[in-house]
Write a protein that holds these residues in place. Structure first.
Motif, PDB file in Angstrom:
ATOM      1  N   MET A   1      41.384  46.555  28.232  1.00 15.33           N
ATOM      2  CA  MET A   1      42.420  45.675  28.759  1.00 15.33           C
ATOM      3  C   MET A   1      43.480  45.388  27.694  1.00 15.33           C
ATOM      4  SD  MET A   1      42.300  42.425  31.024  1.00 15.33           S
ATOM      5  CE  MET A   1      43.489  41.135  30.951  1.00 15.33           C
ATOM      6  N   ARG A   2      43.051  45.171  26.451  1.00 15.58           N
ATOM      7  CA  ARG A   2      44.028  44.907  25.383  1.00 15.58           C
ATOM      8  C   ARG A   2      44.986  46.070  25.199  1.00 15.58           C
ATOM      9  NH1 ARG A   2      40.754  41.913  20.497  1.00 15.58           N
ATOM     10  NH2 ARG A   2      40.563  39.926  21.569  1.00 15.58           N
ATOM     11  N   ALA A   3      44.450  47.283  25.260  1.00 17.10           N
ATOM     12  CA  ALA A   3      45.299  48.459  25.094  1.00 17.10           C
ATOM     13  C   ALA A   3      46.321  48.545  26.228  1.00 17.10           C
ATOM     14  CB  ALA A   3      44.445  49.726  25.042  1.00 17.10           C
ATOM     15  N   ARG A   4      45.887  48.242  27.440  1.00 17.38           N
ATOM     16  CA  ARG A   4      46.804  48.280  28.589  1.00 17.38           C
ATOM     17  C   ARG A   4      47.883  47.195  28.445  1.00 17.38           C
ATOM     18  NH1 ARG A   4      43.588  48.426  33.658  1.00 17.38           N
ATOM     19  NH2 ARG A   4      43.293  50.543  32.964  1.00 17.38           N
ATOM     20  N   GLY A   7      50.259  48.331  25.831  1.00 17.63           N
ATOM     21  CA  GLY A   7      51.059  49.444  26.341  1.00 17.63           C
ATOM     22  C   GLY A   7      52.187  48.965  27.241  1.00 17.63           C
ATOM     23  N   TRP A   8      51.880  48.029  28.154  1.00 14.14           N
ATOM     24  CA  TRP A   8      52.921  47.462  29.019  1.00 14.14           C
ATOM     25  C   TRP A   8      53.974  46.755  28.181  1.00 14.14           C
ATOM     26  CZ3 TRP A   8      54.174  48.356  33.841  1.00 14.14           C
ATOM     27  CH2 TRP A   8      53.220  48.902  34.702  1.00 14.14           C
ATOM     28  N   CYS A   9      53.521  46.076  27.148  1.00 21.37           N
ATOM     29  CA  CYS A   9      54.450  45.344  26.287  1.00 21.37           C
ATOM     30  C   CYS A   9      55.384  46.313  25.553  1.00 21.37           C
ATOM     31  CB  CYS A   9      53.666  44.489  25.301  1.00 21.37           C
ATOM     32  SG  CYS A   9      54.667  43.260  24.463  1.00 21.37           S
ATOM     33  N   VAL A  10      54.831  47.386  25.037  1.00 25.88           N
ATOM     34  CA  VAL A  10      55.642  48.386  24.334  1.00 25.88           C
ATOM     35  C   VAL A  10      56.693  48.969  25.275  1.00 25.88           C
ATOM     36  CG1 VAL A  10      55.580  50.702  23.282  1.00 25.88           C
ATOM     37  CG2 VAL A  10      53.904  48.972  22.594  1.00 25.88           C
ATOM     38  N   ARG A  11      56.275  49.337  26.490  1.00 26.56           N
ATOM     39  CA  ARG A  11      57.216  49.922  27.462  1.00 26.56           C
ATOM     40  C   ARG A  11      58.316  48.925  27.846  1.00 26.56           C
ATOM     41  NH1 ARG A  11      52.459  52.345  28.789  1.00 26.56           N
ATOM     42  NH2 ARG A  11      51.803  50.886  30.401  1.00 26.56           N
ATOM     43  N   ALA A  12      57.930  47.698  28.136  1.00 26.28           N
ATOM     44  CA  ALA A  12      58.931  46.689  28.522  1.00 26.28           C
ATOM     45  C   ALA A  12      59.872  46.386  27.368  1.00 26.28           C
ATOM     46  CB  ALA A  12      58.233  45.412  28.991  1.00 26.28           C
ATOM     47  N   ASN A  13      59.341  46.348  26.156  1.00 29.76           N
ATOM     48  CA  ASN A  13      60.143  46.028  24.985  1.00 29.76           C
ATOM     49  C   ASN A  13      61.225  47.082  24.730  1.00 29.76           C
ATOM     50  OD1 ASN A  13      60.061  46.107  21.547  1.00 29.76           O
ATOM     51  ND2 ASN A  13      60.463  44.172  22.586  1.00 29.76           N
ATOM     52  N   TRP A  76      44.840  26.380  19.754  1.00 26.77           N
ATOM     53  CA  TRP A  76      43.456  26.766  19.957  1.00 26.77           C
ATOM     54  C   TRP A  76      43.280  28.285  19.948  1.00 26.77           C
ATOM     55  CZ3 TRP A  76      40.936  28.355  24.819  1.00 26.77           C
ATOM     56  CH2 TRP A  76      39.541  28.431  24.697  1.00 26.77           C
ATOM     57  N   THR A  77      44.163  29.014  20.628  1.00 22.98           N
ATOM     58  CA  THR A  77      43.986  30.467  20.741  1.00 22.98           C
ATOM     59  C   THR A  77      44.517  31.239  19.539  1.00 22.98           C
ATOM     60  OG1 THR A  77      46.063  30.727  21.956  1.00 22.98           O
ATOM     61  CG2 THR A  77      44.055  30.403  23.260  1.00 22.98           C
ATOM     62  N   ARG A  78      45.642  30.814  18.977  1.00 23.02           N
ATOM     63  CA  ARG A  78      46.241  31.454  17.803  1.00 23.02           C
ATOM     64  C   ARG A  78      46.429  32.971  17.956  1.00 23.02           C
ATOM     65  NH1 ARG A  78      46.692  28.419  13.265  1.00 23.02           N
ATOM     66  NH2 ARG A  78      45.825  26.353  13.415  1.00 23.02           N
ATOM     67  N   ARG A  79      46.798  33.394  19.128  1.00 25.11           N
ATOM     68  CA  ARG A  79      47.022  34.826  19.371  1.00 25.11           C
ATOM     69  C   ARG A  79      48.346  35.236  18.739  1.00 25.11           C
ATOM     70  NH1 ARG A  79      47.329  37.955  25.241  1.00 25.11           N
ATOM     71  NH2 ARG A  79      47.035  40.025  24.371  1.00 25.11           N
ATOM     72  N   PRO A  80      48.339  36.258  17.880  1.00 16.72           N
ATOM     73  CA  PRO A  80      49.591  36.710  17.264  1.00 16.72           C
ATOM     74  C   PRO A  80      50.564  37.251  18.321  1.00 16.72           C
ATOM     75  CG  PRO A  80      47.686  37.696  16.172  1.00 16.72           C
ATOM     76  CD  PRO A  80      47.190  37.020  17.414  1.00 16.72           C
ATOM     77  N   ARG A  81      51.819  37.078  18.053  1.00 16.63           N
ATOM     78  CA  ARG A  81      52.844  37.601  18.958  1.00 16.63           C
ATOM     79  C   ARG A  81      52.814  39.133  18.912  1.00 16.63           C
ATOM     80  NH1 ARG A  81      56.102  33.988  21.447  1.00 16.63           N
ATOM     81  NH2 ARG A  81      56.171  31.906  20.541  1.00 16.63           N
ATOM     82  N   PRO A  82      53.250  39.783  20.001  1.00 17.50           N
ATOM     83  CA  PRO A  82      53.213  41.248  20.049  1.00 17.50           C
ATOM     84  C   PRO A  82      53.940  41.914  18.887  1.00 17.50           C
ATOM     85  CG  PRO A  82      53.691  40.367  22.217  1.00 17.50           C
ATOM     86  CD  PRO A  82      53.710  39.203  21.264  1.00 17.50           C
ATOM     87  N   PHE A  83      55.127  41.445  18.545  1.00 18.06           N
ATOM     88  CA  PHE A  83      55.883  42.070  17.461  1.00 18.06           C
ATOM     89  C   PHE A  83      55.177  41.914  16.115  1.00 18.06           C
ATOM     90  CE2 PHE A  83      57.549  37.754  17.470  1.00 18.06           C
ATOM     91  CZ  PHE A  83      57.585  37.445  16.117  1.00 18.06           C
ATOM     92  N   ALA A  84      54.343  40.890  15.961  1.00 19.20           N
ATOM     93  CA  ALA A  84      53.606  40.679  14.707  1.00 19.20           C
ATOM     94  C   ALA A  84      52.351  41.550  14.653  1.00 19.20           C
ATOM     95  CB  ALA A  84      53.231  39.208  14.558  1.00 19.20           C
ATOM     96  N   ALA A  85      51.847  41.946  15.819  1.00 21.12           N
ATOM     97  CA  ALA A  85      50.602  42.710  15.886  1.00 21.12           C
ATOM     98  C   ALA A  85      50.816  44.216  16.021  1.00 21.12           C
ATOM     99  CB  ALA A  85      49.767  42.209  17.062  1.00 21.12           C
ATOM    100  N   ASP A  86      51.998  44.627  16.414  1.00 17.74           N
ATOM    101  CA  ASP A  86      52.246  46.044  16.677  1.00 17.74           C
ATOM    102  C   ASP A  86      53.653  46.403  16.193  1.00 17.74           C
ATOM    103  OD1 ASP A  86      52.916  48.561  17.912  1.00 17.74           O
ATOM    104  OD2 ASP A  86      51.411  48.181  19.461  1.00 17.74           O
ATOM    105  N   GLY A  87      53.733  47.300  15.225  1.00 15.23           N
ATOM    106  CA  GLY A  87      55.010  47.696  14.641  1.00 15.23           C
ATOM    107  C   GLY A  87      55.956  48.383  15.600  1.00 15.23           C
ATOM    108  N   GLY A 142      59.757  41.028  23.418  1.00 14.30           N
ATOM    109  CA  GLY A 142      58.703  41.261  22.433  1.00 14.30           C
ATOM    110  C   GLY A 142      57.986  39.998  21.980  1.00 14.30           C
ATOM    111  N   LEU A 143      58.128  38.921  22.728  1.00  9.30           N
ATOM    112  CA  LEU A 143      57.568  37.637  22.305  1.00  9.30           C
ATOM    113  C   LEU A 143      56.200  37.353  22.905  1.00  9.30           C
ATOM    114  CD1 LEU A 143      60.837  35.538  22.565  1.00  9.30           C
ATOM    115  CD2 LEU A 143      59.858  36.635  20.533  1.00  9.30           C
ATOM    116  N   HIS A 144      55.876  37.992  24.030  1.00 12.13           N
ATOM    117  CA  HIS A 144      54.607  37.751  24.709  1.00 12.13           C
ATOM    118  C   HIS A 144      54.083  39.032  25.327  1.00 12.13           C
ATOM    119  CE1 HIS A 144      54.651  33.384  24.406  1.00 12.13           C
ATOM    120  NE2 HIS A 144      55.937  33.432  24.688  1.00 12.13           N
ATOM    121  N   TYR A 145      52.755  39.067  25.465  1.00  4.85           N
ATOM    122  CA  TYR A 145      52.101  40.121  26.215  1.00  4.85           C
ATOM    123  C   TYR A 145      52.181  39.783  27.701  1.00  4.85           C
ATOM    124  CZ  TYR A 145      50.060  41.543  21.765  1.00  4.85           C
ATOM    125  OH  TYR A 145      49.886  41.962  20.479  1.00  4.85           O
ATOM    126  N   PRO A 146      52.079  40.786  28.566  1.00  2.87           N
ATOM    127  CA  PRO A 146      52.046  40.482  30.002  1.00  2.87           C
ATOM    128  C   PRO A 146      50.928  39.495  30.361  1.00  2.87           C
ATOM    129  CG  PRO A 146      52.439  42.818  29.681  1.00  2.87           C
ATOM    130  CD  PRO A 146      52.129  42.237  28.313  1.00  2.87           C
TER     131      PRO A 146
END
Length: 172
Positions: A1-4, A7-13, A76-87, A142-146
């Protein structure tokens, strides 16, 4: 699921590389920072007097709860933003804070839209496309995942539902 999700985030970005697309979503994002919603609340008071004030007060109270909930979830979740996690993902605008989950813009937009439409259904033609654009903007920029946006949609919907139910109970 994370990869999907990624992937959607990369395409939309990639859409953000187009100048007109980036400008549109950056503008929508900026308006979603609060400007649009504060203007709506003020306009409701001007156009509909005391009834508009009641609706605006309800929107403001819902917004305070949404902000509190959103801040707690982010810490609580501290999930990194997409641009910070994927070049491969570029932040087309500066983020307002460090973490990604949930999308506060989307959470607020959905909650505000649902509450506003309970008072003024005729605003759907304006609010639904704007809210959808806010949600899409978060991924394109590039600020959030789907998944951040989908979760925020669910949270905002639930919050609005509770807010409307409480509003109904308080008016009895």
């Amino acid at each position: 699921m994370r990869a999907r999700d990624r992937g959607w985030c990369v395409r939309a970005n990639r859409w953000g590389a187009r100048g007109a697309v980036r400008r549109y979503f950056a503008t929508v994002s900026r308006l979603g920072d609060g400007v649009f919603w504060y203007s709506l609340m003020a306009m409701l008071v001007v156009v509909d007097g005391m009834a508009g004030l009641a609706a605006s007060t309800h929107l403001a109270a819902t917004g305070v709860v949404a902000l509190t909930l959103y801040r707690h979830l982010k810490r609580w979740t501290r999930r990194p933003r997409p641009f910070a996690a994927d070049g491969r993902i570029r932040a087309w605008v500066a983020p307002l804070d460090e973490f990604s989950f949930p999308s506060g813009h989307t959470l607020h937009a959905v909650a505000f839209t649902v509450v506003a439409l309970a008072y003024y259904p005729w605003l759907a033609a304006l609010l639904v496309p704007f809210t959808a654009s806010v949600a899409v903007s978060r991924v394109v920029l590039g600020l959030h995942y789907p998944s951040d946006v989908l979760a925020a949609t669910a949270i905002g919907s639930a919050l609005a539902g509770v807010s409307l139910a409480l509003g109904t109970l308080l008016s009895l």
